[in-house]
Design a protein around this motif. Structure first.
Motif, PDB file in Angstrom:
ATOM      1  N   GLU A 311      18.566  46.204  54.091  1.00  0.00           N
ATOM      2  CA  GLU A 311      17.133  46.382  53.860  1.00  0.00           C
ATOM      3  C   GLU A 311      16.628  45.557  52.685  1.00  0.00           C
ATOM      4  OE1 GLU A 311      16.046  50.477  53.601  1.00  0.00           O
ATOM      5  OE2 GLU A 311      16.452  50.853  55.731  1.00  0.00           O
ATOM      6  N   ASP A 312      17.555  44.961  51.916  1.00  0.00           N
ATOM      7  CA  ASP A 312      17.143  44.192  50.748  1.00  0.00           C
ATOM      8  C   ASP A 312      17.205  42.683  50.986  1.00  0.00           C
ATOM      9  OD1 ASP A 312      19.876  43.979  50.902  1.00  0.00           O
ATOM     10  OD2 ASP A 312      20.270  44.416  48.779  1.00  0.00           O
ATOM     11  N   LEU A 313      17.222  42.282  52.258  1.00  0.00           N
ATOM     12  CA  LEU A 313      17.177  40.851  52.558  1.00  0.00           C
ATOM     13  C   LEU A 313      15.875  40.255  52.021  1.00  0.00           C
ATOM     14  CD1 LEU A 313      18.402  40.856  56.278  1.00  0.00           C
ATOM     15  CD2 LEU A 313      19.660  39.969  54.297  1.00  0.00           C
ATOM     16  N   PRO A 314      15.891  38.974  51.671  1.00  0.00           N
ATOM     17  CA  PRO A 314      14.645  38.353  51.198  1.00  0.00           C
ATOM     18  C   PRO A 314      13.586  38.319  52.301  1.00  0.00           C
ATOM     19  CG  PRO A 314      16.326  36.690  51.611  1.00  0.00           C
ATOM     20  CD  PRO A 314      17.011  38.016  51.709  1.00  0.00           C
ATOM     21  N   LEU A 315      12.339  38.319  51.889  1.00  0.00           N
ATOM     22  CA  LEU A 315      11.231  38.227  52.836  1.00  0.00           C
ATOM     23  C   LEU A 315      10.820  36.772  52.998  1.00  0.00           C
ATOM     24  CD1 LEU A 315       9.017  41.254  51.706  1.00  0.00           C
ATOM     25  CD2 LEU A 315      10.875  41.192  53.389  1.00  0.00           C
ATOM     26  N   ALA A 316      10.606  36.360  54.213  1.00  0.00           N
ATOM     27  CA  ALA A 316      10.221  34.970  54.461  1.00  0.00           C
ATOM     28  C   ALA A 316       8.884  34.671  53.792  1.00  0.00           C
ATOM     29  CB  ALA A 316      10.129  34.705  55.961  1.00  0.00           C
ATOM     30  N   PRO A 317       8.763  33.551  53.084  1.00  0.00           N
ATOM     31  CA  PRO A 317       7.490  33.189  52.467  1.00  0.00           C
ATOM     32  C   PRO A 317       6.500  32.642  53.488  1.00  0.00           C
ATOM     33  CG  PRO A 317       9.068  31.455  52.111  1.00  0.00           C
ATOM     34  CD  PRO A 317       9.813  32.571  52.786  1.00  0.00           C
ATOM     35  N   TRP A 318       7.003  32.390  54.691  1.00  0.00           N
ATOM     36  CA  TRP A 318       6.167  31.840  55.769  1.00  0.00           C
ATOM     37  C   TRP A 318       6.871  32.131  57.077  1.00  0.00           C
ATOM     38  CZ3 TRP A 318       1.613  29.501  54.390  1.00  0.00           C
ATOM     39  CH2 TRP A 318       0.854  28.944  55.416  1.00  0.00           C
ATOM     40  N   TYR A 319       6.105  32.458  58.102  1.00  0.00           N
ATOM     41  CA  TYR A 319       6.724  32.691  59.397  1.00  0.00           C
ATOM     42  C   TYR A 319       5.719  32.449  60.504  1.00  0.00           C
ATOM     43  CZ  TYR A 319       4.439  37.257  58.773  1.00  0.00           C
ATOM     44  OH  TYR A 319       3.521  38.251  58.557  1.00  0.00           O
TER      45      TYR A 319
END
Length: 319
Positions: A311-319
């Protein structure tokens, strides 16, 4: 649901003309927004997760429509748009949903179908106005990206309704979970140069919003062109699913499904991933001239089940 920007801000991406069907629109240009106060750095720290976990199924019309109205109202307040525009937009979206074939039936007893149909609406909030030329699906994703405190309860309730069809964990009837041709989906749009470094082979991440894709690769090229025309380097995303899922439900992706309840019938063939779905970058080819003819190409692999991913994976800055 398409558009530019950076993750986290309610700032509005480039507008998408209302004449373009929404599911294909959803697979355009990409979504993101600048990080701001309160924006989570992971799914684990998001308001979305905290509110979603204890929420049960959405079963009543007033629950769904109340959430839709609240999302629109919050967006208008943040965007500085007259509240009356929000009321008019809500009324139009509601009327469209009720007047379509089976619309009343869905609102009275098939809430997930009604929620999915609302997602595909091509109506726009305030056509021609800055920050207003947006479809409802775009408003939803803007609030998810921002992890908007005021709107999140409504966003989670609406998302829960849509996910009752998108998230297919526990389904035993394979006919209710569509598998795309060749196990491949496509998405087209733009990718600012400053975000290229994030998408390196081997990076696993979550996408903070619903992710709309298409079975048709050809459907992505007009949106690559549009992104390039708006000044963004064009990119084409290839989304791979576990090929074993074609015949074995154990390996079929548990958080994506065909949008079967659409204002545009089956023409769009949109496959919608649930918010915060997990993907891994498989391969990247950077184009020397990323336009609609030679876009950047990014291949990502969808996880089989978000539940078993960190659950702590990085969040995409763009998708």
């Amino acid at each position: 649901n398409g558009g530019g920007g950076k993750r986290g801000s309610p700032a509005v991406p480039p507008a998408v003309p209302s004449a373009v069907p929404s599911a294909v629109t959803s697979a355009v240009i990409g979504s993101a927004g600048p990080a701001g106060p309160g924006v989570p750095t992971s799914f684990a720290s998001s308001r979305f997760r905290a509110l979603y976990a204890p929420l049960g199924p959405v079963e009543l019309m007033h629950e769904l429509l109340g959430a839709v109205h609240a999302i629109i109202a919050c967006y208008c307040a943040d965007a500085g748009l007259d509240a009356k525009l929000g009321v008019e937009f809500f009324s139009a979206v509601q009327r469209e949903a009720l007047e379509c074939p089976d619309g009343v039936k869905e609102m009275l007893g098939e809430i997930p179908s009604a929620a999915q149909r609302l997602w595909t609406s091509a109506l726009v909030l305030a056509k021609g106005r800055a920050r207003g030329d947006r479809e409802f699906c775009s408003l939803v994703n803007a609030m998810i990206r921002a992890d908007h405190e005021g709107a999140m309860a409504a966003v989670v309730r609406y998302s829960r309704a849509v996910n009752q069809l998108c998230v297919v964990r526990g389904v035993r009837d394979g006919t209710k979970v569509r598998f795309p041709d060749d196990g491949v989906l496509w998405r087209g749009g733009g990718l600012p140069d400053q975000h290229r470094g994030f998408f390196a082979a081997g990076v696993k991440y979550r996408a903070p919003g619903f992710l709309a894709t298409s079975q048709s690769r050809d459907a992505t090229y007009p949106f690559c062109y549009r992104a390039f025309d708006l000044g963004l380097p064009a990119v084409q995303w290839r989304v791979e699913l576990d090929p074993r899922g074609a015949t074995d439900l154990r390996y079929r992706c548990k958080h994506v499904n065909l949008v079967s309840k659409s204002h545009f019938g089956d023409a769009e063939a949109e496959f919608l991933f649930a918010p915060y779905s997990v993907f891994e970058v498989v391969a990247v080819t950077w184009s020397p001239r990323p336009d609609d003819r030679q876009p950047h190409e990014i291949t990502i692999r969808a996880a089989v089940d978000n539940r078993y991913e960190p659950e702590d994976l990085p969040l995409a800055p763009w998708y």
